[in-house]
Structures are given as C-alpha cells and as structure tokens.
Write an enzyme that holds these catalytic residues in place. Sequence first.
Site, PDB file in Angstrom:
ATOM      1  N   GLY A  10       0.833  -1.208   0.000  1.00  0.00           N
ATOM      2  CA  GLY A  10       0.000   0.000   0.000  1.00  0.00           C
ATOM      3  C   GLY A  10       0.863   1.252   0.000  1.00  0.00           C
ATOM      4  O   GLY A  10       1.817   1.356   0.774  1.00  0.00           O
ATOM      5  N   GLY A  11       0.499   2.173  -0.882  1.00  0.00           N
ATOM      6  CA  GLY A  11       1.294   3.404  -1.019  1.00  0.00           C
ATOM      7  C   GLY A  11       0.645   4.603  -0.361  1.00  0.00           C
ATOM      8  O   GLY A  11       1.002   5.744  -0.652  1.00  0.00           O
ATOM      9  N   GLY A  12      -0.308   4.358   0.557  1.00  0.00           N
ATOM     10  CA  GLY A  12      -1.020   5.466   1.194  1.00  0.00           C
ATOM     11  C   GLY A  12      -0.271   6.027   2.389  1.00  0.00           C
ATOM     12  O   GLY A  12       0.893   5.698   2.641  1.00  0.00           O
ATOM     13  N   GLY A  15       0.723   3.286   5.357  1.00  0.00           N
ATOM     14  CA  GLY A  15       1.778   2.369   4.914  1.00  0.00           C
ATOM     15  C   GLY A  15       3.112   3.094   4.813  1.00  0.00           C
ATOM     16  O   GLY A  15       4.159   2.577   5.237  1.00  0.00           O
ATOM     17  N   ALA A 140      -1.534   9.124  10.643  1.00  0.00           N
ATOM     18  CA  ALA A 140      -0.292   8.918   9.892  1.00  0.00           C
ATOM     19  C   ALA A 140       0.545  10.195   9.793  1.00  0.00           C
ATOM     20  O   ALA A 140       1.772  10.152   9.910  1.00  0.00           O
ATOM     21  CB  ALA A 140      -0.622   8.392   8.501  1.00  0.00           C
ATOM     22  N   LYS A 191     -14.431   2.523  15.712  1.00  0.00           N
ATOM     23  CA  LYS A 191     -14.343   3.939  16.114  1.00  0.00           C
ATOM     24  C   LYS A 191     -14.545   4.882  14.915  1.00  0.00           C
ATOM     25  O   LYS A 191     -14.889   6.054  15.099  1.00  0.00           O
ATOM     26  CB  LYS A 191     -13.046   4.235  16.861  1.00  0.00           C
ATOM     27  CG  LYS A 191     -11.750   3.933  16.123  1.00  0.00           C
ATOM     28  CD  LYS A 191     -11.269   5.016  15.203  1.00  0.00           C
ATOM     29  CE  LYS A 191     -10.214   4.473  14.271  1.00  0.00           C
ATOM     30  NZ  LYS A 191      -9.735   5.421  13.277  1.00  0.00           N
ATOM     31  N   ASN A 256     -12.357  10.259   8.611  1.00  0.00           N
ATOM     32  CA  ASN A 256     -13.740   9.980   9.007  1.00  0.00           C
ATOM     33  C   ASN A 256     -14.366  11.178   9.704  1.00  0.00           C
ATOM     34  O   ASN A 256     -15.512  11.536   9.451  1.00  0.00           O
ATOM     35  CB  ASN A 256     -13.766   8.730   9.899  1.00  0.00           C
ATOM     36  CG  ASN A 256     -13.454   7.479   9.104  1.00  0.00           C
ATOM     37  OD1 ASN A 256     -14.282   7.037   8.308  1.00  0.00           O
ATOM     38  ND2 ASN A 256     -12.264   6.947   9.262  1.00  0.00           N
ATOM     39  N   VAL A 279      -9.149   7.307   1.761  1.00  0.00           N
ATOM     40  CA  VAL A 279     -10.165   6.382   2.228  1.00  0.00           C
ATOM     41  C   VAL A 279     -10.775   6.859   3.566  1.00  0.00           C
ATOM     42  O   VAL A 279     -10.079   7.365   4.433  1.00  0.00           O
ATOM     43  CB  VAL A 279      -9.565   4.954   2.365  1.00  0.00           C
ATOM     44  CG1 VAL A 279      -8.502   4.888   3.450  1.00  0.00           C
ATOM     45  CG2 VAL A 279     -10.632   3.926   2.637  1.00  0.00           C
ATOM     46  N   GLU A 281     -12.932   4.762   6.039  1.00  0.00           N
ATOM     47  CA  GLU A 281     -13.448   3.405   6.230  1.00  0.00           C
ATOM     48  C   GLU A 281     -14.812   3.382   6.921  1.00  0.00           C
ATOM     49  O   GLU A 281     -15.570   2.426   6.791  1.00  0.00           O
ATOM     50  CB  GLU A 281     -12.457   2.591   7.071  1.00  0.00           C
ATOM     51  CG  GLU A 281     -11.106   2.332   6.414  1.00  0.00           C
ATOM     52  CD  GLU A 281     -11.158   1.163   5.444  1.00  0.00           C
ATOM     53  OE1 GLU A 281     -12.254   0.640   5.190  1.00  0.00           O
ATOM     54  OE2 GLU A 281     -10.088   0.788   4.933  1.00  0.00           O
TER      55      GLU A 281
END
EC number: 1.1.1.94
Length: 343
Positions: A10-12, A15, A140, A191, A256, A279, A281
């Site tokens: 994953g390149g996000g 990651g 992140a 969460k 989120n 993203v 989730e």
Amino acid sequence: MIKHSVCVLGGGSFGTALANIMAKNGHQVSQWMRNEQQVDEINLTGLNSRYLPNAPLHCELLATSNLEQAIRDSDTVFVSIPSKSFEQVVQRIEPLLTAEKILISTTKGFNPNRFELMSDVLRRNPVTQRIGVLSGPNLAKEIAAGQMTGSVIASSEEAVRHRVIELLKSPTFRLYESKDSKGVELAGALKNIYAIVCGLAKALNVGENTMSMIMTRSLAEMSRFAVHFGANPMTFLGLAGMGDLIATCTSPLSRNYRVGFAIGSGKNLTDAIGSLGEVAEGVNTLKMVVEEAHRNHLYMPLAEGLFKLLFENATLDSLIGSMMTGEQTWDVEFATTEEKKNV
Ligand SMILES: NC(=O)C1=CN([C@@H]2O[C@H](COP(=O)(O)OP(=O)(O)OC[C@H]3O[C@@H](n4cnc5c(N)ncnc54)[C@H](O)[C@@H]3O)[C@@H](O)[C@H]2O)C=CC1
Ligand SMILES: O=C(CO)COP(=O)(O)O
C-alpha cells in the site's frame, strides 16, 4: 539488532509512515504500490507527495511495483490496503507465501464482501497462520512528523508481537502488546463510525458536555458490539479502544471526522467523500455494523441514527433523539452486572 526484510503493501499515508519508521530503524524495507509514478517519486525524491507531502522519507526505503519480489524477499508483510481492496490484494500474494512469513493487518475496516475483519481475510490463506493486527491512535501525518505515538500489536503468538515491536519501536513510536486480537481489531474498525458522528457534532458547534457524552456512549456501543463477537471489554480501555476513539473523534486529521464535519456543514455524503481523495473506512463499516447489529439484536442507537441520517434521509433530530431518549439506562454496563442484580 537482527536486520529484517519487510514489505509494506500500500502506497497510502499509513503504509508510508510505517515503512519509513522501519527503514529508519535499519531494516530492509520495500513498499509495494501499483502506481509507477509514485514508485519513481519516492525512489528519486524521497517524498510521497500525494499522501505525506511534508515527510522526507528515509533513503533506504525502497518503493516498488514488483509485488512478487517484494513478498518473496520479506519475512514480515504489513498489509496497509483499504478494506475495499484488501481481499483482492491478499489473494494475489497467497501463492507467494511461506509458512514462516508473518502477516500484519494495519487496516481498520470490514471486508465489504462479507461480514469479516481483515485478520479473517489473512487467516484464510492456507500457508501461514503467523498473523497480527496493529491498531491504536495513529494518525499517519502525526507519526510522520515525529509526534510521540503509542500503538498496540495484537496476536495470539508472542513471536509475532515481538517481531513487530522489534521492527517499529523508536524514540517516538511505542508499542504495547495484546492477546485480544478481536478486541483490538474491532476497536480500530468501529471507532471510525463515531468519528463521523463527532465530526458532524463539531460542525454543529455542540458543547464539550455533548462531545463527552457522544464519545463515551460511543465507547459503550463499540464494546457492546465487540463483546458479542468475542472481544474482551477491558481492551476498550486501552490505546486501541479509548485511545483511538479520542484521537479520531477530535482531530481534523482524521478522514472519518472530516466526512462527518462536511456533512454537518451541509454537504451530501457523496461530496463529503469525494473531497477527501483518501479512504474513509467508517462509511462501509457503518453499513456492515448496523446490519449485523440488527441480525444479532444489539442496541446501537448512535450507529443506527447515523445510518438513518446518511442512507434513509432521516433528520438530524432522529440521531439526537436516539441518543437522548433511548432504552439504555446503565452507564458502564459491564461493571454493573452486580449492581443490576441488587436493584
Ligand atoms: N492514514 C492513517 O492515519 C491511518 C490509516 N489506517 C488504516 O490504514 C488503511 C490504509 O489507509 P491509508 O494508508 O491511510 O490509505 P490512503 O487512502 O492514504 O491510501 C490507500 C492506498 O492504497 C492503495 N490501494 C487501494 N486499492 C488498491 C489496490 N487494489 N491495489 C493496490 N493498492 C491499492 C492506494 O493506491 C493508496 O496508495 C486504512 O484502512 C486505514 O483505516 C490506520 C491507522 C492510521
Ligand atoms: O485510524 C486512524 C487514526 O488512528 C486514522 O483515522 P482516519 O482513517 O479517519 O483518518
């Protein structure tokens, strides 16, 4: 120190943040991503400008689009792929696995194809059962900026937990162990629903009393759901539970939370997700969890209220109403079993 060969899929942003810590720690790290341009950018400039624009990456972090080589060369594989594509990517690596390889999920969500967690997807591979879950208050961008951060590595196998600690521990990244994989993983996934609720509440300028009530009742709902599926309620007092709930429900760095804030500011769901470019989730998680809650007769008024607001054109009043006038009256339901008997 033993030098390990690690692969991050994953390149996000997450990651990349994890791969960077491990490269700085002196391990051999390859980060697999499908976008060739992104591979070249990381290898030539030391930057992942789309996802972590302000974080210079360690020169030993090698980006690659060669999945086969990345997996073959590694003893530990971190899967940082959004839940929507997680199963598909894991199916691709299955033929490349060997019995001693360790697989770690860092993804906080449910498989959209059936009600299962990411570690369940990993566990379905026929080759290795050396599996762990990494979860906690781990925005992140803060990790990449060197902000002090704690996280939880959960696995039933001690050697798996210790491997991940050896790979990731650093002066700014502290890991704690847990054997309750189910609780840690469910906490991280659930969460995200409540981060949407809190973003929405913040956009509506609610007071701190209200924010505290929402977050605390969120914790009650999350643990009620998770305990039904085999988690230890005490896990929700730790970093993966309360810790991640606080970080995600209060920070505009959370995608989120931003989705909720955008909706509270008048955007519709499609536009709120579209403007993220990353993203969130919680939207898929909300659908999966509300369906399972119905099937299992679990009382989850906040999740239910948000679902009705996002997908059934309900008004905000119904979300507020479900929290303020619902059937649950006990504060800490797991602690009050004895009290209830004595009433
Ligand atoms: N970003 C964060 O602060 C944190 C994220 N996480 C979790 O990590 C997981 C990954 O999130 P991020 O890195 O933040 O996502 P992101 O949105 O920053 O990036 C997702 C990456 O996955 C790649 N991808 C998507 N589908 C793919 C496919 N089929 N094949 C190959 N690559 C594919 C995208 O190209 C992109 O590079 C999420 O489930 C999230 O919940 C967990 C803790 C913190
Ligand atoms: O899980 C996270 C922090 O712990 C990241 O949250 P978002 O996916 O909402 O950005």
